[in-house]
Design an enzyme around this catalytic site. Structure first.
Site, short mmCIF file in Angstrom:
data_model
loop_
_atom_site.label_atom_id
_atom_site.label_comp_id
_atom_site.label_asym_id
_atom_site.label_seq_id
_atom_site.Cartn_x
_atom_site.Cartn_y
_atom_site.Cartn_z
N ASP A 66 0.87 -1.16 0.00
CA ASP A 66 0.00 0.00 0.00
C ASP A 66 0.91 1.21 0.00
O ASP A 66 1.64 1.45 0.97
CB ASP A 66 -0.91 -0.01 1.24
CG ASP A 66 -1.91 1.13 1.25
OD1 ASP A 66 -1.62 2.20 0.67
OD2 ASP A 66 -2.98 0.98 1.86
N ASN A 93 2.90 2.40 -10.68
CA ASN A 93 1.64 2.42 -11.41
C ASN A 93 0.44 2.73 -10.53
O ASN A 93 -0.57 3.26 -11.01
CB ASN A 93 1.42 1.06 -12.10
CG ASN A 93 0.00 0.89 -12.61
OD1 ASN A 93 -0.38 1.45 -13.63
ND2 ASN A 93 -0.81 0.12 -11.88
N TYR A 181 -7.20 14.92 -9.63
CA TYR A 181 -6.43 13.93 -10.38
C TYR A 181 -5.45 14.57 -11.38
O TYR A 181 -4.25 14.27 -11.37
CB TYR A 181 -7.37 12.99 -11.13
CG TYR A 181 -6.64 11.97 -11.99
CD1 TYR A 181 -6.01 10.88 -11.39
CD2 TYR A 181 -6.58 12.10 -13.38
CE1 TYR A 181 -5.34 9.94 -12.16
CE2 TYR A 181 -5.92 11.16 -14.15
CZ TYR A 181 -5.29 10.08 -13.53
OH TYR A 181 -4.62 9.16 -14.30
N LYS A 185 -1.17 14.42 -11.39
CA LYS A 185 -0.29 13.85 -12.40
C LYS A 185 0.75 14.86 -12.88
O LYS A 185 1.87 14.50 -13.24
CB LYS A 185 -1.11 13.32 -13.58
CG LYS A 185 -1.91 12.06 -13.24
CD LYS A 185 -0.99 10.93 -12.78
CE LYS A 185 -1.75 9.64 -12.52
NZ LYS A 185 -0.87 8.53 -12.09
N THR A 216 -10.39 1.97 -17.53
CA THR A 216 -9.98 1.26 -16.32
C THR A 216 -10.86 1.71 -15.16
O THR A 216 -11.72 2.58 -15.31
CB THR A 216 -8.50 1.56 -15.97
OG1 THR A 216 -8.40 2.94 -15.58
CG2 THR A 216 -7.58 1.27 -17.14
#
Length: 257
Positions: A66, A93, A181, A185, A216
């Site tokens: 984790d 990832n 999000y 990134k 996904t």
């Protein structure tokens, strides 16, 4: 440098992929195993990790990991150190797109995560995984990477992380950039560059790669590309032992930072 080269030259290639029990991470782990790597399948849930490793085959081994819990990172590093003593490839990832109510459409998530109204708690939760988790895993695994002959780190990013691209009015995904999000990134890309600049003198290459708009769990499976298609570029970068350092690429080639 010479001692490190002697330590793992001509030995079994070892890789760790975080968030590898499903999606792009699973596809990367599978491809690495099929290309001769012993792959540690990192998963928060041990049962999901074990299931994924069994599906991949004999070259895969599940490891509880984790990225937000340092104890699991230290335990995973100790396990790899005991079994092999080095790590050739780290693929960061693991990532999440939001921390709000599940089952929402991509559009609903983006609207809720706009800069003007995004929940600070949600920002912290997502960044804890996508940004701080990437830093934590990399720092924890660096001693093992330094013992490999030609070590590499691959960070699975997103085209949304490219500020140059998002700033272009013609960019189709511009409307999807948010504070939770998308900005995470961008920060991950900065983390990639920071590690790449520091580690290049040690011949450890660090690159970022975008799978593209892949269907996904991150986007409630609303992406336009299949996970198999979306995994092609991450797999290419992960398998490229002689590639350049500090690149950011996607399905259609180089991306602007």
């Amino acid at each position: 440098m010479e001692n490190r080269k002697e330590s793992s030259a001509n030995k079994q290639l070892i890789a760790l992929v975080t968030g590898a029990n499903q999606g792009v991470g699973f596809q990367i782990a599978k491809a690495l195993a099929n290309n001769g790597y012993i792959v540690y399948v990192g998963s928060r849930n041990p049962e999901n990790g074990a299931k994924a490793a069994t599906e991949i085959g004999d070259n895969a081994q599940a490891v509880e990991l984790d990225v937000t819990k340092l104890a699991t990172l230290s335990a995973a590093a100790a396990h790899i150190a005991k079994e092999h003593g080095y790590l050739d490839l780290l693929v960061n990832n693991a990532g999440i797109s939001h921390a709000g109510k599940p089952g929402r459409t991509l559009q609903e998530v983006v609207q809720a995560n706009r800069a003007s109204k995004a929940s600070l708690d949600e920002v912290r939760t997502v960044w804890e995984t996508n940004v701080f988790g990437t830093i934590a895993v990399t720092q924890t695994m660096l001693p093992l990477l330094r013992k490999a002959s030609v070590a590499r780190i691959v960070n699975v990013s997103s085209g949304l992380g490219s500020l140059s691209w998002i700033a272009d009015p013609a960019t189709w995904e511009r409307e999807h950039f948010d504070l939770v999000y998308g900005a995470s990134k961008t920060a991950m890309n900065a983390v990639t560059m920071a590690f790449a600049l520091e580690l290049e003198k040690e011949n450890i290459k660090v690159n970022a790669v975008s799978p593209g708009f892949t269907a996904t769990a991150l986007n409630n499976f609303q992406g336009t590309d299949s996970v198999e298609v979306g995994s092609r570029e991450p797999i290419r970068v992960a398998l490229d032992t002689n590639g350049p350092n500090m690149t950011f690429t996607g399905p259609e080639g180089p991306l602007q930072w």
